[in-house]
Enzyme design. Structure first.
Site, PDB file in Angstrom:
ATOM      1  N   THR A 115      -9.354   6.651   3.522  1.00 38.89           N
ATOM      2  CA  THR A 115      -8.127   6.233   4.210  1.00 38.89           C
ATOM      3  C   THR A 115      -6.894   6.706   3.454  1.00 38.89           C
ATOM      4  O   THR A 115      -5.925   7.183   4.052  1.00 38.89           O
ATOM      5  CB  THR A 115      -8.104   4.698   4.371  1.00 38.89           C
ATOM      6  OG1 THR A 115      -9.234   4.303   5.155  1.00 38.89           O
ATOM      7  CG2 THR A 115      -6.827   4.228   5.051  1.00 38.89           C
ATOM      8  N   THR A 193     -10.214   5.602  10.299  1.00 38.52           N
ATOM      9  CA  THR A 193      -9.910   4.701   9.184  1.00 38.52           C
ATOM     10  C   THR A 193     -10.048   3.233   9.597  1.00 38.52           C
ATOM     11  O   THR A 193     -10.016   2.351   8.752  1.00 38.52           O
ATOM     12  CB  THR A 193      -8.479   4.922   8.644  1.00 38.52           C
ATOM     13  OG1 THR A 193      -7.538   4.558   9.651  1.00 38.52           O
ATOM     14  CG2 THR A 193      -8.274   6.375   8.237  1.00 38.52           C
ATOM     15  N   GLU A 200      -7.121  -3.483  10.265  1.00 42.03           N
ATOM     16  CA  GLU A 200      -5.959  -2.780   9.756  1.00 42.03           C
ATOM     17  C   GLU A 200      -6.379  -1.547   8.964  1.00 42.03           C
ATOM     18  O   GLU A 200      -7.360  -1.580   8.231  1.00 42.03           O
ATOM     19  CB  GLU A 200      -5.132  -3.692   8.843  1.00 42.03           C
ATOM     20  CG  GLU A 200      -4.080  -4.503   9.588  1.00 42.03           C
ATOM     21  CD  GLU A 200      -3.075  -3.652  10.331  1.00 42.03           C
ATOM     22  OE1 GLU A 200      -2.812  -2.503   9.939  1.00 42.03           O
ATOM     23  OE2 GLU A 200      -2.530  -4.139  11.330  1.00 42.03           O
ATOM     24  N   CYS A 201      -5.622  -0.462   9.102  1.00 38.79           N
ATOM     25  CA  CYS A 201      -5.924   0.765   8.379  1.00 38.79           C
ATOM     26  C   CYS A 201      -5.319   0.774   6.988  1.00 38.79           C
ATOM     27  O   CYS A 201      -5.664   1.596   6.160  1.00 38.79           O
ATOM     28  CB  CYS A 201      -5.376   1.974   9.155  1.00 38.79           C
ATOM     29  SG  CYS A 201      -3.589   1.917   9.324  1.00 38.79           S
ATOM     30  N   GLY A 202      -4.384  -0.129   6.744  1.00 33.94           N
ATOM     31  CA  GLY A 202      -3.752  -0.176   5.426  1.00 33.94           C
ATOM     32  C   GLY A 202      -2.313   0.288   5.447  1.00 33.94           C
ATOM     33  O   GLY A 202      -1.514  -0.129   4.619  1.00 33.94           O
TER      34      GLY A 202
END
Length: 207
Positions: A115, A193, A200-202
């Site tokens: 990610t 991701t 959540e992907c971050g």
């Protein structure tokens, strides 16, 4: 901008997407719109570029998009005359897969590094190069638990004003806007991701 100003703007314009866009662009500060060309992304792109046609549109192309997503990206860019800025990972997908193998599963310890490489680093690079003071995003409260707690306008720790005009919109609202303005759409979209929805992907946890 004080917390008092923020609260007032959210109270007055939090449910008025187009009014919020006009207010944010009216600050006359450097703005960007981020997009991933997922379903209904044409809405935010149309709404912002109707007010400021040459606003930089930042796309972190992770290299794992579907054919339909790439075709949609080209169609929207052409129809709206977008000032598209594409940010790619430093390694191509072919290079990454030759060395590291296929996309790591969500529970694989290597997934965080994946990610970081395909989304977070390109976004950090985009921020350094475009140096925005206002960031438009198509986040919606229904996307995840984290996003359900957000306000339409917030200020990041680094002072970046984050504006999510569509936060309270439903899919029905977005569909109606696309129909009204003759905008294309794309439902064949995958984010490697995130995996399943509501994860959540971050990027929005970091920024």
């Amino acid at each position: 901008m004080s917390q008092q100003d923020l609260a007032r703007i959210n109270a007055e314009l939090g449910h008025n997407a187009e009014g919020l866009v006009r207010w944010a662009l009216g600050l006359n500060q450097r703005a960007i719109v981020t997009t991933n060309f997922r379903p209904f992304e044409a809405v935010i792109l149309h709404m912002v570029t109707r007010v400021t046609p040459d606003v930089p549109v930042v796309w972190m192309d992770n290299g794992y998009n579907t054919e339909a997503t790439y075709q949609f990206a080209d169609a929207v860019t052409k129809q709206l005359g977008l000032n598209l800025k594409i940010y790619l990972p430093l390694r191509s997908r072919a290079h990454r897969e030759a060395v590291d193998g296929p996309t790591p599963a969500l529970d694989d310890p290597r997934h965080a590094a994946f990610t970081e490489e395909v989304k977070l680093e390109p976004f950090a690079r985009a921020l350094r190069e475009t140096q925005p003071q206002v960031w438009f995003t198509a986040l919606r409260a229904t996307d995840s638990a984290v996003r359900a707690q957000m306000e339409p306008v917030s200020i990041n720790p680094d002072g970046l004003i984050k504006v999510a005009p569509l936060l309270h919109w439903s899919s029905k609202d977005l569909y109606a806007y696309c129909e009204k303005h003759g905008l294309p759409n794309n439902f064949d979209y995958v984010d490697p991701t995130k995996g399943e929805d509501q994860r959540e992907c971050g990027l929005h946890l970091t920024h």
